[in-house]
Design an enzyme around this catalytic site. Structure first.
Site, PDB file in Angstrom:
ATOM      1  N   ASP A 168      -7.194  -2.607  -1.456  1.00 22.14           N
ATOM      2  CA  ASP A 168      -8.192  -3.378  -0.504  1.00 22.14           C
ATOM      3  C   ASP A 168     -10.050  -3.049  -1.258  1.00 22.14           C
ATOM      4  O   ASP A 168     -10.157  -1.992  -1.343  1.00 22.14           O
ATOM      5  CB  ASP A 168      -8.440  -2.435   0.781  1.00 22.14           C
ATOM      6  CG  ASP A 168      -6.859  -3.674   1.761  1.00 22.14           C
ATOM      7  OD1 ASP A 168      -5.944  -3.839   0.878  1.00 22.14           O
ATOM      8  OD2 ASP A 168      -6.216  -2.459   2.918  1.00 22.14           O
ATOM      9  N   HIS A 214      -7.736  -8.384   0.033  1.00 23.33           N
ATOM     10  CA  HIS A 214      -6.569  -7.786   0.147  1.00 23.33           C
ATOM     11  C   HIS A 214      -5.786  -7.841  -1.571  1.00 23.33           C
ATOM     12  O   HIS A 214      -5.633  -9.395  -1.788  1.00 23.33           O
ATOM     13  CB  HIS A 214      -5.432  -7.182   1.142  1.00 23.33           C
ATOM     14  CG  HIS A 214      -4.250  -6.908   0.736  1.00 23.33           C
ATOM     15  ND1 HIS A 214      -3.590  -5.976   1.232  1.00 23.33           N
ATOM     16  CD2 HIS A 214      -2.901  -7.064  -0.122  1.00 23.33           C
ATOM     17  CE1 HIS A 214      -2.627  -5.377   1.476  1.00 23.33           C
ATOM     18  NE2 HIS A 214      -1.760  -7.051  -0.090  1.00 23.33           N
ATOM     19  N   HIS A 231       1.035  -1.117   0.122  1.00 25.34           N
ATOM     20  CA  HIS A 231       0.351   0.396   0.073  1.00 25.34           C
ATOM     21  C   HIS A 231       0.700   1.380   0.085  1.00 25.34           C
ATOM     22  O   HIS A 231       0.344   2.630  -0.883  1.00 25.34           O
ATOM     23  CB  HIS A 231      -0.657  -0.148   1.240  1.00 25.34           C
ATOM     24  CG  HIS A 231      -1.943  -1.445   0.756  1.00 25.34           C
ATOM     25  ND1 HIS A 231      -2.969  -0.510   0.413  1.00 25.34           N
ATOM     26  CD2 HIS A 231      -2.545  -1.424   1.994  1.00 25.34           C
ATOM     27  CE1 HIS A 231      -4.089  -1.120   0.615  1.00 25.34           C
ATOM     28  NE2 HIS A 231      -3.494  -2.009   1.463  1.00 25.34           N
ATOM     29  N   GLU A 252      -6.683 -12.023   3.818  1.00 22.40           N
ATOM     30  CA  GLU A 252      -7.131 -10.690   3.283  1.00 22.40           C
ATOM     31  C   GLU A 252      -8.232 -11.600   2.509  1.00 22.40           C
ATOM     32  O   GLU A 252      -7.205 -11.487   1.236  1.00 22.40           O
ATOM     33  CB  GLU A 252      -7.127  -9.515   3.813  1.00 22.40           C
ATOM     34  CG  GLU A 252      -6.005  -9.201   5.396  1.00 22.40           C
ATOM     35  CD  GLU A 252      -5.568  -7.905   5.694  1.00 22.40           C
ATOM     36  OE1 GLU A 252      -5.268  -7.620   6.240  1.00 22.40           O
ATOM     37  OE2 GLU A 252      -5.148  -7.259   3.890  1.00 22.40           O
TER      38      GLU A 252
END
Length: 243
Positions: free
Chosen positions: A163, A223, A156, A220
């Site tokens: 996301d 992600h 990120h 996740e």
């Protein structure tokens, strides 16, 4: 004498003809100039939307940070860290713009086009994240399964991770089993104790993203990282705002 008069008359007629030609050509030249626009002009559709021209995009390098909404208007957004609806319980972005490396943007557009063929679109929860915010997250939740160690940096922070979830044609989110930033086993890709539609939705999201140059992490479902994210340096600048 008569020959001189004839010669003078011919010269006067010639000068008048040239003058007449200039008058008729000038408006046409002015029209052409008025129609011509610079190739790198930014076209403003309304107060909230700016799109780059094709010429500007041609000149962009893959490493440049760009605002996604200025290039493609078909995405949805719910930028959680520009609100208090996140695990930090506070707003840490000045505005809800999605900034990413241009290479990331190009691959996301390809993925979104594939989703649109099936009637869906990508919705963003987070895009570029300054390193200073990463440090704040790590201080609150220092678990490498869910928050990247700021000493190594997150993708990120490099502008190469997103996301996301999917929405239907009405903007309704598809069922994914947990909310965004659910720190628990239920958010893991390997977790199977979920309804069939949830498992199908996660698989659909994963398959299309991986087919368009992204890879997922185990913990996740939301992600995704751009392949070869390591090429880019970690960054720490504030998210740009339109206003």
């Amino acid at each position: 004498m008569q020959s001189k008069i004839l010669l003078l008359g011919f010269i006067i007629m010639l000068l008048q003809g040239c003058k007449h030609n200039k008058k008729t050509q000038l408006p046409a030249q002015q029209v052409n100039i008025a129609k011509k626009k610079p190739l790198d002009t930014v076209v403003k559709k309304d107060t909230s939307l700016i799109k780059y021209t094709d010429k500007v995009l041609e000149d962009l390098s893959d490493s440049e940070f760009v605002q996604l909404s200025r290039i493609d208007t078909t995405f949805y957004y719910d930028m959680k860290y520009a609100t208090e609806d996140n695990f930090l319980k506070e707003k840490v972005y000045d505005c809800a713009n999605c900034l990413l490396r241009y290479q990331t943007v190009k691959q996301l557009i390809k993925a979104n086009n594939d989703f649109k063929k099936a009637g869906y679109r990508i919705k963003f929860f987070d895009c570029y994240r300054p390193l200073s915010i990463q440090k704040k997250m790590w201080k609150i939740f220092p678990d490498k399964r869910y928050v990247a160690d700021p000493n190594k940096g997150s993708n990120h922070n490099r502008g190469t991770a997103v996301d996301i979830t999917l929405v239907d044609s009405l903007g309704n989110e598809l069922a994914m089993g947990t909310a965004f930033d659910h720190f628990g086993k239920e958010a893991h890709h390997a977790y199977q104790k979920l309804p069939e539609d949830v498992l199908s939705n996660r698989k659909f999201l994963k398959n299309i993203m991986e087919a368009n140059g992204f890879w997922s992490i185990t913990s996740e479902w939301w992600h995704y990282n751009l392949n070869q994210s390591y090429k880019y340096e970690v960054s720490d600048f504030k998210t740009e705002c339109d206003n």
